[in-house]
Design an enzyme around this catalytic site. Structure first.
Site, PDB file in Angstrom:
ATOM      1  CG  HIS A 307      40.772  42.065  33.623  1.00  0.00           C
ATOM      2  ND1 HIS A 307      41.292  43.049  32.838  1.00  0.00           N
ATOM      3  CD2 HIS A 307      40.231  41.144  32.797  1.00  0.00           C
ATOM      4  CE1 HIS A 307      41.065  42.740  31.571  1.00  0.00           C
ATOM      5  NE2 HIS A 307      40.429  41.597  31.515  1.00  0.00           N
ATOM      6  CG  ASP A 364      37.169  33.948  31.338  1.00  0.00           C
ATOM      7  OD1 ASP A 364      36.369  33.931  30.398  1.00  0.00           O
ATOM      8  OD2 ASP A 364      38.373  34.209  31.221  1.00  0.00           O
TER       9      ASP A 364
END
Ligand code: CMC
Length: 428
Positions: A307, A364
């Site tokens: 991320h 996700d």
């Protein structure tokens, strides 16, 4: 005394104020940099660039903290409804009972989409990706509400557009799916709450009774809350920049949906489940796939890992991982992909490559397993992300317009040819 940053250029020292946010985040305010020095800053991917000040969402990537309007994501995911969170993000405070009733009533009133829009759906091929359909349909809404083309109308008119969008997105999303199966569209059922109504339009059939396990409705509510905002990410920055040109809200949100679609952003949830299926079908050798992800000559990446801002853990992933175990157990689903996901996570977290780069599972990684368990088809996963993110996009657009931010227009450092003279084609 307020902090000052100094830059020395060509023997001259220039001073810039340092601004501090309410969570003690610091920024050097370079608004006058070019005017004072003739220089600009260069920061591809905006890794160090604050594009705005914002009072909506706070996140601390090092500590794994995420808050909407000051409320911890963990508490909201456990106790709130998605509609309450939408109100909180857009209007700044949790609603009173009266405010919530009015908001909910207004949204319920606008769930239908114009009958003429059905023809648009029918014109798409059955194989059309629902994100492409959704982005076009949302932009098309602007053609049915021409008064919305001016985003600077009264607060009342703005609210009407906001409520219409929140009301109609689930209808458009569910119809995009129904269209892909060539099944009849189900009209919204307004006695159901937001999440149940969406599941109804997705899964009900005119010939059958509709029943949905409350566990599924709760799971959807939680997932939408966890996706509702995430400060200045790619799609939100897109929304703010498109909105800054004073494009109407439908066009602006449509641009956000398109930005979300990419596999490095919201599209990762579809990619994760496809990756887990591929690993499963390939015999489940997790080490082999981890090695591929580390190989610089191989374009494969572990989807759902890494991320831009979380460098320790993604608090949303932590909640989703737990929810995933609970939901699968409650629904009695035994998905082999969950075992692969857990093994992959374990191997990657112990591996030097992933440790050195602070690569952890993101939101996700596990969300797809829940969506799969509750019957959402893989191609619809990113649509689910869009449904969740809508209030965040709207809140950010509203803040940007209310703060009268200027049109977004980054600069560049030109690296092309300096001056060339046109050569006729026969002489090239
Ligand atoms: N698998 C393998 N290596 C990776 C991965 C991954 N998923 N992510 C990053 N790396 C490596 C990358 O190769 C680079 O290595 P090196 O320094 O040796 O060149 C290093 O880690 C830094 O990566 P980056 O691409 O420069 O980092 P970024 O901050 O620009 O990208 C990211 C962040 C999310 C785009 C990236 O981690 C990625 O592609 N992840 C997979 C896609 C994904 O899951 N996206 C969903 C993000 S969460 C949902 C949302 O809010 O959008």
């Amino acid at each position: 005394m307020s902090e000052i940053a100094k830059i020395e250029l060509g023997g001259k020292v220039f001073e810039f104020p340092v601004i501090t946010g309410t969570e003690n985040e610091k920024a050097i305010d370079i608004s006058n940099l070019r005017q004072d020095t003739g220089y600009i800053t260069l920061d591809t991917g905006y890794k160090n660039t604050g594009a705005t000040t914002s009072a909506i969402t706070f996140l601390d990537g090092e500590e794994g903290i995420l808050k909407y309007r000051g409320y911890g994501i963990e508490e909201l995911a456990e106790k709130a409804t998605f509609i309450e969170v939408a109100y909180l993000l857009i209007y700044g405070n949790l609603p009173t009972q009266d405010q919530l009733n009015q908001f909910r009533d207004s949204i319920t009133k606008h769930t239908l989409v114009h009958e003429d829009m059905k023809q648009f759906f029918e014109a798409y091929p059955a194989k059309a990706h629902p994100m492409g359909v959704l982005a076009s349909m949302v932009c098309s809404l602007s053609t049915f509400y021409p008064e919305s083309l001016d985003p600077h109308r009264s607060a009342e008119a703005k609210n009407l557009t906001i409520h219409r969008l929140i009301a109609k997105l689930p209808t458009l999303a569910a119809w995009a799916y129904k269209n892909s199966t060539r099944h009849p569209f189900m009209y919204p059922k307004n006695e159901f709450d937001y999440c149940k109504n969406f599941l109804y339009m997705m899964f009900a059939m005119p010939t059958e009774d509709f029943n949905v396990d409350p566990v599924v409705v709760d799971a959807l509510n939680k997932l939408l809350i966890l996706h509702a905002d995430h400060e200045q990410n790619c799609s939100t920055s897109t929304v703010r920049i498109v909105g800054s040109s004073q494009a109407n809200l439908y066009a602006t949100i449509s641009a956000g949906i398109s930005a979300l679609w990419g596999p490095l952003h919201g599209g990762a949830n579809q990619e994760v489940i496809e990756m887990l299926e591929k690993i499963h079908n390939d015999g489940g050798d997790v080490d082999k796939w981890v090695a591929k992800a580390k190989d610089k000559d191989d374009s494969f990446r572990l989807m759902g890992f890494g991320h831009r801002v979380y460098k320790n853990f993604d608090p949303r992933a932590k909640i989703i991982k737990k929810a995933c175990d609970d939901i699968l157990e409650k629904l009695g689903v035994n998905d082999p992909l969950l075992a692969i996901a857990k093994r992959l996570e374990q191997v990657a977290l112990e591996d030097e490559y992933f440790k050195a780069r602070n690569l952890y599972p993101n939101v996700d990684f596990y969300s797809g397993i829940i969506y799969k368990a509750i019957g959402i088809p893989t191609e619809m996963f990113t649509v689910m992300f869009a449904l969740g993110r809508l209030p965040g996009w709207i809140a950010q657009w509203k803040e940007m317009t209310e703060n009268k931010e200027p049109i977004g227009r980054p600069r560049q450092i030109y690296t092309g040819e300096v001056l060339r003279t046109y050569v006729p084609i026969e002489k090239r």
